[in-house]
Motif scaffolding. Structure first.
Motif, PDB file in Angstrom:
ATOM      1  N   GLY A 128     -62.879  -7.408  14.322  1.00 48.13           N
ATOM      2  CA  GLY A 128     -62.401  -8.598  13.627  1.00 48.13           C
ATOM      3  C   GLY A 128     -63.039  -8.735  12.261  1.00 48.13           C
ATOM      4  O   GLY A 128     -62.530  -8.215  11.265  1.00 48.13           O
ATOM      5  N   ASP A 129     -64.195  -9.407  12.214  1.00 50.25           N
ATOM      6  CA  ASP A 129     -64.872  -9.625  10.937  1.00 50.25           C
ATOM      7  C   ASP A 129     -65.322  -8.323  10.274  1.00 50.25           C
ATOM      8  O   ASP A 129     -65.507  -8.280   9.057  1.00 50.25           O
ATOM      9  CB  ASP A 129     -66.102 -10.529  11.128  1.00 50.25           C
ATOM     10  N   ASN A 130     -65.539  -7.274  11.076  1.00 48.71           N
ATOM     11  CA  ASN A 130     -66.049  -6.016  10.511  1.00 48.71           C
ATOM     12  C   ASN A 130     -64.979  -4.940  10.377  1.00 48.71           C
ATOM     13  O   ASN A 130     -65.300  -3.762  10.161  1.00 48.71           O
ATOM     14  CB  ASN A 130     -67.222  -5.491  11.342  1.00 48.71           C
ATOM     15  N   ASP A 131     -63.711  -5.298  10.466  1.00 49.90           N
ATOM     16  CA  ASP A 131     -62.640  -4.301  10.327  1.00 49.90           C
ATOM     17  C   ASP A 131     -62.712  -3.580   8.982  1.00 49.90           C
ATOM     18  O   ASP A 131     -62.345  -2.410   8.878  1.00 49.90           O
ATOM     19  CB  ASP A 131     -61.269  -4.969  10.469  1.00 49.90           C
ATOM     20  N   PHE A 132     -63.185  -4.298   7.967  1.00 49.70           N
ATOM     21  CA  PHE A 132     -63.273  -3.712   6.627  1.00 49.70           C
ATOM     22  C   PHE A 132     -64.182  -2.487   6.577  1.00 49.70           C
ATOM     23  O   PHE A 132     -64.071  -1.649   5.670  1.00 49.70           O
ATOM     24  CB  PHE A 132     -63.788  -4.762   5.629  1.00 49.70           C
ATOM     25  N   LYS A 133     -65.112  -2.380   7.547  1.00 54.59           N
ATOM     26  CA  LYS A 133     -66.053  -1.249   7.534  1.00 54.59           C
ATOM     27  C   LYS A 133     -65.360   0.099   7.707  1.00 54.59           C
ATOM     28  O   LYS A 133     -65.900   1.130   7.292  1.00 54.59           O
ATOM     29  CB  LYS A 133     -67.101  -1.419   8.647  1.00 54.59           C
TER      30      LYS A 133
END
Length: 326
Positions: free
Chosen positions: A303-308
């Motif tokens: 969720g919040d770390n999908d950008f990684k």
């Protein structure tokens, strides 16, 4: 903070003997992480075995390897001229870690054993299977921007915070330990554990074992190396994603390569598939991009770390490109 006693050890043998006699005892050296954990009542030992007096601070260049004592300070290793010459990737990674003040206190052994900086681990009012087994993982379904994209489990998605350890994983280091029964060696890539169903176990040390040194075998990664750390601010912040890249080049062809990532897993994450893909290839941005995309195939966001996932691929490409240009 709970009251505790301190015992000063005079040898590695006496340190192991003393801690073996105590049910709730821990080693302490620089204390840059342990003291914080004690203040927050995350750990509460009855006794601390002070190992600062042990003869484990040397950096020795031996036949075919360098030996670094577990009590060598991070700054001491990072600033050693021979380390910079023979193992520049390690020096770069250490220089990227923490603040200058902490590097002057933190030891190599302590750096390896530091705990995750997951906010749920540090907040005793929140569920955390690493701190309180079977209490749940607050980060899953919660705030997980800093969390893992590789090797996580339903029990834990925390990441290991060390920069130094990413370089050591890439450089095929060996960990030497001493315990009540014997001395032994552990491959660095086997030292830290994935969470599985027992996220409270960070590493493969047995109870009461003491890290005495690490060894790094000689290699040809003395020029084309780079440590890239992507973080929210350039001063004293843990990595969102980091990449340790080392290339052995001949006529622009990759003879050998080492790649590892930090900020993405419960342990330093070695990219062996990408390494095999790159061997024998000619240096190019397209080749590096293909290796990066291959590396991220098994990545999973929460969720919040999908950008990684996108950030990780870009960071690998950039780290390899910078390393090849030196």
């Amino acid at each position: 903070m709970k009251n505790f006693q301190i015992i000063r050890a005079l040898s590695s043998g006496s340190a192991v003997t003393n801690i073996s006699k105590e049910k709730e005892a821990m080693f302490i050296a620089g204390g840059t992480n342990l003291v914080d954990l004690m203040k927050k009542n995350i750990v509460a030992p009855d006794k601390l075995i002070d190992i600062n007096g042990l003869d484990l601070k040397k950096i020795e260049f031996l036949k075919g390897k360098v030996s670094i004592g577990a009590l060598a300070k991070n700054s001491q290793v990072a600033e050693d001229l021979s380390i910079k010459e023979k193992h520049p990737l390690l020096a770069l990674a250490l220089a990227a870690g923490a603040s200058q003040q902490i590097r002057h206190m933190a030891t190599v052994g302590g750096n390896m054993l530091q705990k995750t900086r997951c906010s749920y681990f540090y907040n005793t009012d929140m569920p955390c299977n690493k701190r309180a087994p079977k209490s749940g993982c607050g980060a899953i379904g919660g705030s997980n921007r800093m969390s893992a994209i590789f090797g996580a489990s339903e029990s834990c998605i925390a990441v290991h915070p060390s920069d130094m350890c990413v370089a050591l994983a890439a450089l095929d280091a060996i960990v030497l330990v001493e315990g009540p029964k014997s001395k032994r060696q552990i491959k660095f890539t086997d030292f830290h554990r994935l969470p599985g169903n027992t996220p409270e176990k960070d590493n493969t040390l047995e109870t009461k074992e003491l890290i005495t040194s690490i060894e790094i075998p000689d290699n040809n990664f003395t020029k084309n190396v780079h440590y890239l750390k992507v973080r929210d601010r350039t001063s004293y912040a843990f990595a969102l994603v980091s990449v340790a890249a080392a290339l052995d080049l001949k006529n622009n062809v990759i003879q050998d390569v080492r790649l590892a990532m930090g900020g993405v897993a419960h342990k330093p994450w070695r990219l062996t598939d990408a390494e095999e893909f790159l061997k024998g290839k000619t240096v190019s941005e397209e080749t590096f991009r293909q290796a990066a995309n291959l590396s991220m195939k098994s990545a999973r966001g929460y969720g919040d770390n999908d950008f990684k996932i996108t950030l990780g691929a870009n960071a690998i490409t950039e780290a390899l490109t910078i390393a090849a240009s030196k």
